[in-house]
Design an enzyme around this catalytic site. Structure first.
Site, PDB file in Angstrom:
ATOM      1  N   ARG A   1       0.839  -1.206   0.000  1.00 57.50           N
ATOM      2  CA  ARG A   1       0.000   0.000   0.000  1.00 57.50           C
ATOM      3  C   ARG A   1       0.872   1.254   0.000  1.00 57.50           C
ATOM      4  O   ARG A   1       0.516   2.270  -0.573  1.00 57.50           O
ATOM      5  CB  ARG A   1      -0.956   0.000   1.200  1.00 57.50           C
ATOM      6  CG  ARG A   1      -1.777   1.282   1.318  1.00 57.50           C
ATOM      7  CD  ARG A   1      -3.050   1.100   2.122  1.00 57.50           C
ATOM      8  NE  ARG A   1      -2.869   0.346   3.343  1.00 57.50           N
ATOM      9  CZ  ARG A   1      -2.385   0.851   4.496  1.00 57.50           C
ATOM     10  NH1 ARG A   1      -2.040   2.118   4.571  1.00 57.50           N
ATOM     11  NH2 ARG A   1      -2.278   0.080   5.555  1.00 57.50           N
TER      12      ARG A   1
ATOM     13  N   TYR B   1     -16.087  17.453 -15.924  1.00 58.48           N
ATOM     14  CA  TYR B   1     -16.476  16.054 -16.087  1.00 58.48           C
ATOM     15  C   TYR B   1     -17.509  15.732 -15.012  1.00 58.48           C
ATOM     16  O   TYR B   1     -17.369  16.121 -13.841  1.00 58.48           O
ATOM     17  CB  TYR B   1     -15.245  15.159 -15.947  1.00 58.48           C
ATOM     18  CG  TYR B   1     -15.542  13.715 -15.656  1.00 58.48           C
ATOM     19  CD1 TYR B   1     -16.355  12.962 -16.507  1.00 58.48           C
ATOM     20  CD2 TYR B   1     -15.034  13.092 -14.525  1.00 58.48           C
ATOM     21  CE1 TYR B   1     -16.646  11.636 -16.228  1.00 58.48           C
ATOM     22  CE2 TYR B   1     -15.315  11.769 -14.243  1.00 58.48           C
ATOM     23  CZ  TYR B   1     -16.121  11.047 -15.097  1.00 58.48           C
ATOM     24  OH  TYR B   1     -16.399   9.737 -14.815  1.00 58.48           O
TER      25      TYR B   1
ATOM     26  N   ASP C   1      -6.622  19.114 -14.634  1.00 56.76           N
ATOM     27  CA  ASP C   1      -6.988  17.820 -15.201  1.00 56.76           C
ATOM     28  C   ASP C   1      -6.509  17.818 -16.644  1.00 56.76           C
ATOM     29  O   ASP C   1      -7.057  18.507 -17.507  1.00 56.76           O
ATOM     30  CB  ASP C   1      -8.506  17.642 -15.125  1.00 56.76           C
ATOM     31  CG  ASP C   1      -8.973  16.287 -15.651  1.00 56.76           C
ATOM     32  OD1 ASP C   1      -8.222  15.643 -16.412  1.00 56.76           O
ATOM     33  OD2 ASP C   1     -10.101  15.883 -15.322  1.00 56.76           O
TER      34      ASP C   1
ATOM     35  N   LYS D   1      -7.705   6.548 -19.681  1.00 57.01           N
ATOM     36  CA  LYS D   1      -7.938   7.060 -21.025  1.00 57.01           C
ATOM     37  C   LYS D   1      -6.684   6.958 -21.893  1.00 57.01           C
ATOM     38  O   LYS D   1      -6.217   5.863 -22.178  1.00 57.01           O
ATOM     39  CB  LYS D   1      -8.459   8.493 -20.951  1.00 57.01           C
ATOM     40  CG  LYS D   1      -9.568   8.729 -19.902  1.00 57.01           C
ATOM     41  CD  LYS D   1     -10.742   7.796 -20.000  1.00 57.01           C
ATOM     42  CE  LYS D   1     -11.964   8.240 -19.221  1.00 57.01           C
ATOM     43  NZ  LYS D   1     -11.849   8.231 -17.747  1.00 57.01           N
TER      44      LYS D   1
END
Length: 381
Positions: free
Chosen positions: A47, A99, A171, A196
């Site tokens: 982690r 978004y 972004d 993406k």
């Protein structure tokens, strides 16, 4: 290194133990220690860090010219980790055409935690600056925006945020580091939905944050470590593999995107085309200033009729383009924002920011352009 070389070699090296040229998938959750608090190598628990994820994070930092990259389970997980460094009473100024998932997180989750959000047209710099007060801690910019392709001048906004000593996050999912580098333009944080274009093959979910300031990087890493939104080793490997062809794919995405936008602009059934590479785009000058090497593969358009029925008919007749969520893969996709990516907004909220019921968003892939144009022609007939 120049960018094309960075996609393959940036921050990377062969695996020391075996000499493996490609980063192995370290499918392990924990690492041996020779004595309490003394691990065999640099890793203790996955982690906190995993060698495959570290390789990806080093690549991300290299691509964006940052000092530290962090890889997450999704773009929203990355955004969530950033929001967790804020406190109740803090204020955020964000792009008005966000978004849908980001807007949902801001208004349905963090607003309830006492963080106040202001949504503004980022081309109106006077309005943006007028909203800044002592409680403002972050400006969140999405450029180009999803799905209306509005652009914000990152360099000019960074002058404002630096003057007021507040963070600027960008972004960069649509732009990718192939086309624009927000950190070089003055931003403090870059976010990607690596699902993406960075992954590029519609086969992985991932997100990323990249920063230049080492102290900020440590703060964001603590947020990631403490709340657990990490990317697993297999997914890290897939994004790393995708990045190695980012420059080749983006070149074709840009070429095809421009030709699709030009075709749609001349079609009698089409009312408006949203693509920053077109000279009639209201933010074309900003695009030419900060997007280097092309204008991306995302194109949106609306119908002269304004009818949702025409959009539905178009989607149902497509043969090469696939009607699906997401974007940025090698295959061409079509999306109906009103019922898909922005369905979490009310119709009134969508119309207020310009998302009409007949709006179509295309993620133009890397297929032969003749096939793509022929598909659009028959679907629009």
């Amino acid at each position: 290194m120049k960018f094309n070389t960075k996609t393959i070699h940036g921050g990377q090296h062969y695996e020391k133990e075996t000499g493996s040229v490609m980063t192995p998938i370290f499918q392990t959750s924990t690492f041996a220690q020779i004595s309490p608090g003394k691990p065999v190598g640099d890793y203790e628990y996955a982690r906190s860090a995993n060698p495959t994820r570290t390789a990806l994070e080093n690549s991300l930092a290299s691509l964006e010219n940052g000092t530290r990259g962090l890889a997450f389970a999704s773009g929203l997980a990355a955004t969530d980790a950033l929001m967790k460094i804020l406190k109740p009473g803090d204020e955020v100024i964000a792009t008005d055409n966000l978004y849908g998932g980001t807007y949902r997180m801001f208004t349905k989750v963090y607003q309830d935690f006492g963080i106040k959000f202001h949504f503004v047209d980022m081309t109106d710099l006077e309005k943006l600056e007028s909203l800044i007060n002592k409680k403002t801690k972050l400006v969140w910019v999405e450029t180009p925006t999803n799905p209306l392709m509005k652009l914000a001048d990152i360099a000019e906004i960074s002058k404002i945020t630096k003057k007021h000593n507040i963070l600027l996050a960008v972004d960069n999912t649509f732009g990718t580091p192939y086309l624009q580098k927000p950190l070089d333009l003055g931003a403090d944080i870059v976010m990607h939905s690596a699902t993406k274009y960075l992954g590029g093959h519609s086969d992985v979910m991932a997100g990323a944050l990249i920063v230049k300031d080492k102290e900020l990087g440590e703060k964001l890493h603590f947020s990631q470590f403490a709340t657990g939104g990490i990317l697993g080793p297999m997914d890290s490997f897939l994004v790393l593999r995708g990045i190695k062809t980012l420059h080749l794919r983006m070149q074709r995405h840009c070429e095809n995107g421009m030709k699709v936008a030009e075709y749609l602009s001349s079609h009698p059934a089409v009312k408006k085309v949203y693509y920053p590479g077109l000279e009639n785009h209201p933010n074309h000058k900003i695009a030419k200033k900060q997007m280097i090497g092309g204008f991306g593969g995302m194109v949106s358009f609306s119908f002269n009729s304004g009818k949702m029925e025409d959009a539905i008919s178009f989607f149902e007749k497509l043969k090469v383009f696939t009607l699906a969520e997401s974007l940025g893969g090698v295959e061409s996709l079509a999306n109906h924002s009103a019922t898909m990516t922005h369905a979490s907004l009310t119709r009134e909220e969508r119309l207020e920011i310009g998302i009409t019921d007949d709006l179509v968003r295309l993620s133009v892939g890397v297929e032969d352009i003749e096939d793509l144009l022929e598909d659009l022609k028959q679907a629009l007939a």
